[in-house]
Motif scaffolding. Structure first.
Motif, PDB file in Angstrom:
ATOM      1  N   GLU A 150       0.832  -1.210   0.000  1.00 38.84           N
ATOM      2  CA  GLU A 150       0.000   0.000   0.000  1.00 38.84           C
ATOM      3  C   GLU A 150       0.863   1.255   0.000  1.00 38.84           C
ATOM      4  O   GLU A 150       0.556   2.227  -0.689  1.00 38.84           O
ATOM      5  N   SER A 153       2.325   1.801  -3.413  1.00 43.11           N
ATOM      6  CA  SER A 153       1.277   2.259  -4.318  1.00 43.11           C
ATOM      7  C   SER A 153       0.994   3.748  -4.112  1.00 43.11           C
ATOM      8  O   SER A 153       0.865   4.502  -5.084  1.00 43.11           O
ATOM      9  N   ARG A 154       0.928   4.194  -2.848  1.00 42.02           N
ATOM     10  CA  ARG A 154       0.704   5.621  -2.571  1.00 42.02           C
ATOM     11  C   ARG A 154       1.872   6.464  -3.073  1.00 42.02           C
ATOM     12  O   ARG A 154       1.677   7.549  -3.625  1.00 42.02           O
ATOM     13  N   GLU A 156       3.893   5.759  -5.554  1.00 39.34           N
ATOM     14  CA  GLU A 156       3.823   5.797  -7.020  1.00 39.34           C
ATOM     15  C   GLU A 156       2.749   6.765  -7.490  1.00 39.34           C
ATOM     16  O   GLU A 156       2.949   7.485  -8.473  1.00 39.34           O
ATOM     17  N   GLU A 157       1.610   6.802  -6.799  1.00 37.93           N
ATOM     18  CA  GLU A 157       0.538   7.744  -7.159  1.00 37.93           C
ATOM     19  C   GLU A 157       1.006   9.186  -6.997  1.00 37.93           C
ATOM     20  O   GLU A 157       0.742  10.028  -7.854  1.00 37.93           O
ATOM     21  N   ARG A 158       1.698   9.471  -5.887  1.00 42.22           N
ATOM     22  CA  ARG A 158       2.219  10.832  -5.652  1.00 42.22           C
ATOM     23  C   ARG A 158       3.231  11.204  -6.728  1.00 42.22           C
ATOM     24  O   ARG A 158       3.214  12.307  -7.243  1.00 42.22           O
ATOM     25  N   SER A 160       3.440  10.017  -9.736  1.00 36.30           N
ATOM     26  CA  SER A 160       2.717  10.176 -10.995  1.00 36.30           C
ATOM     27  C   SER A 160       2.007  11.528 -11.062  1.00 36.30           C
ATOM     28  O   SER A 160       2.055  12.218 -12.077  1.00 36.30           O
ATOM     29  N   ARG A 161       1.357  11.930  -9.953  1.00 34.91           N
ATOM     30  CA  ARG A 161       0.671  13.230  -9.920  1.00 34.91           C
ATOM     31  C   ARG A 161       1.675  14.368 -10.064  1.00 34.91           C
ATOM     32  O   ARG A 161       1.423  15.354 -10.769  1.00 34.91           O
TER      33      ARG A 161
END
Length: 166
Positions: A150, A153-154, A156-158, A160-161
């Motif tokens: 998790e 994943s968080r 990677e999301e940050r 990416s944003r």
């Protein structure tokens, strides 16, 4: 019949603990691990296994202290009533009785698609240790793996944003 609280929850994840699937759900941002799934390690009658664990004096003391520490709406008088009876031959305990008696948040009973008895991870680890020390160790290991996944994943999301805004 005791009315169950309706808790908003997200889709469940599953831990694979040596071939046994154990569901983990999020309620209010907190992880709850399915005691019902774990209880099947000992018996097909999962609710009876959970009730047997809950009527143990040390379990009851742990649950009461946990609620006192983390639950601002904990009912200490309800706990004292249970504390006086634990150990007596006629004493019985169930998740529903505990939840209603002390206004518990550490253990929840759910019906429906993700139904079962769930507990916050630290309570679930205590239950796992009662079932089997080996099972507890593998459960903790799998739970840590899930948390690391998790976190990645968080991150990677940050990333990416941030890449999209640059």
């Amino acid at each position: 019949m005791i009315a169950e609280k309706v808790w908003p929850m997200k889709k469940s994840n599953e831990l694979d603990v040596r071939g046994m699937l154990v569901r983990v759900i999020k309620i209010g941002g907190d992880d709850y691990v399915c005691l019902t799934d774990m209880a099947k390690l000992k018996s097909e009658d999962a609710q009876q296994t959970i009730s047997n664990w809950m009527r143990n004096r040390m379990t009851l003391e742990y649950l009461g202290l946990w609620e006192e520490l983390y639950n601002p709406d904990f009912k200490p008088l309800g706990f004292e009533g249970f504390r006086k009876e634990v150990g007596l031959n006629h004493f019985t305990m169930s998740p529903s009785k505990w939840i209603e008696g002390v206004n518990a948040i550490g253990i929840v009973a759910q019906s429906g698609r993700y139904g079962g008895t769930y507990a916050r991870n630290d309570i679930a680890f205590k239950f796992a240790a009662w079932l089997s020390v080996e099972f507890e160790l593998y459960l903790v290991k799998e739970f840590q793996r899930l948390k690391a996944k998790e976190q990645r994943s968080r991150s990677e999301e940050r990333f990416s944003r941030n890449a999209e805004t640059d």
